[in-house]
Design an enzyme around this catalytic site. Structure first.
Site, PDB file in Angstrom:
ATOM      1  N   GLU A  25     -57.497 -53.812 -67.030  1.00  0.00           N
ATOM      2  CA  GLU A  25     -57.454 -52.846 -68.135  1.00  0.00           C
ATOM      3  C   GLU A  25     -58.184 -51.561 -67.743  1.00  0.00           C
ATOM      4  OE1 GLU A  25     -57.585 -55.163 -72.279  1.00  0.00           O
ATOM      5  OE2 GLU A  25     -59.262 -55.680 -70.967  1.00  0.00           O
ATOM      6  N   TYR A  57     -59.685 -29.427 -87.628  1.00  0.00           N
ATOM      7  CA  TYR A  57     -59.026 -30.610 -87.062  1.00  0.00           C
ATOM      8  C   TYR A  57     -58.982 -30.517 -85.543  1.00  0.00           C
ATOM      9  CZ  TYR A  57     -54.643 -27.979 -86.542  1.00  0.00           C
ATOM     10  OH  TYR A  57     -53.690 -27.073 -86.180  1.00  0.00           O
ATOM     11  N   GLU A  76     -64.128 -51.211 -80.499  1.00  0.00           N
ATOM     12  CA  GLU A  76     -65.099 -51.113 -81.585  1.00  0.00           C
ATOM     13  C   GLU A  76     -66.191 -50.114 -81.216  1.00  0.00           C
ATOM     14  OE1 GLU A  76     -63.759 -53.871 -80.358  1.00  0.00           O
ATOM     15  OE2 GLU A  76     -63.601 -55.434 -81.891  1.00  0.00           O
ATOM     16  N   LYS A 103     -54.555 -50.599 -80.050  1.00  0.00           N
ATOM     17  CA  LYS A 103     -54.089 -50.822 -78.685  1.00  0.00           C
ATOM     18  C   LYS A 103     -52.638 -51.262 -78.781  1.00  0.00           C
ATOM     19  CE  LYS A 103     -55.373 -53.605 -74.683  1.00  0.00           C
ATOM     20  NZ  LYS A 103     -56.363 -54.586 -74.200  1.00  0.00           N
TER      21      LYS A 103
END
Length: 121
Positions: A25, A57, A76, A103
């Protein structure tokens, strides 16, 4: 009596990033989708038409890009960094933050993610 709910939204930000606990990953990366909703008092900006009376933004997008570029084991952790940075740097106008990071195409399901929410109210 009217109750105002005012938000700045950034939806479906697609980012390729290198988060995860497995070495593959971190090497190849994964596609993520980030959504954020910031509760902001924009009454002054509505009247003034001045960017200084709101939260840009573009600034929020930049924070998301910068924090997503820092590899982490857990999304997280990434979501928490994004949220905490926005709270710290935009505290004068910020009322709430809701962020979710998904994900795409994880093993066994179409999406997996985290959603965090903090509010002053």
């Amino acid at each position: 009596m009217w109750i105002d709910e005012q938000y700045i939204l950034l939806k479906d930000i697609h980012i390729h990033a290198f988060h995860g606990v497995f070495p593959e990953e971190r090497k190849t990366g994964t596609d993520y989708i980030v959504n954020i909703r910031c509760g902001v008092d924009v009454d002054k900006a509505i009247k003034s038409d001045d960017i200084d009376d709101t939260i840009s933004y573009v600034y929020i997008y930049k924070v998301i890009q910068e924090e997503m570029a820092i590899p982490s084991n857990l999304i997280e952790h990434v979501a928490g960094r994004i949220m905490n940075r926005i709270i710290k740097e935009c505290n004068k106008r910020l009322l709430s933050v809701r962020i979710n990071i998904v994900k795409t195409n994880p093993p066994g399901c179409s999406d997996a993610g985290i959603e965090l929410y903090k509010s002053l109210i």
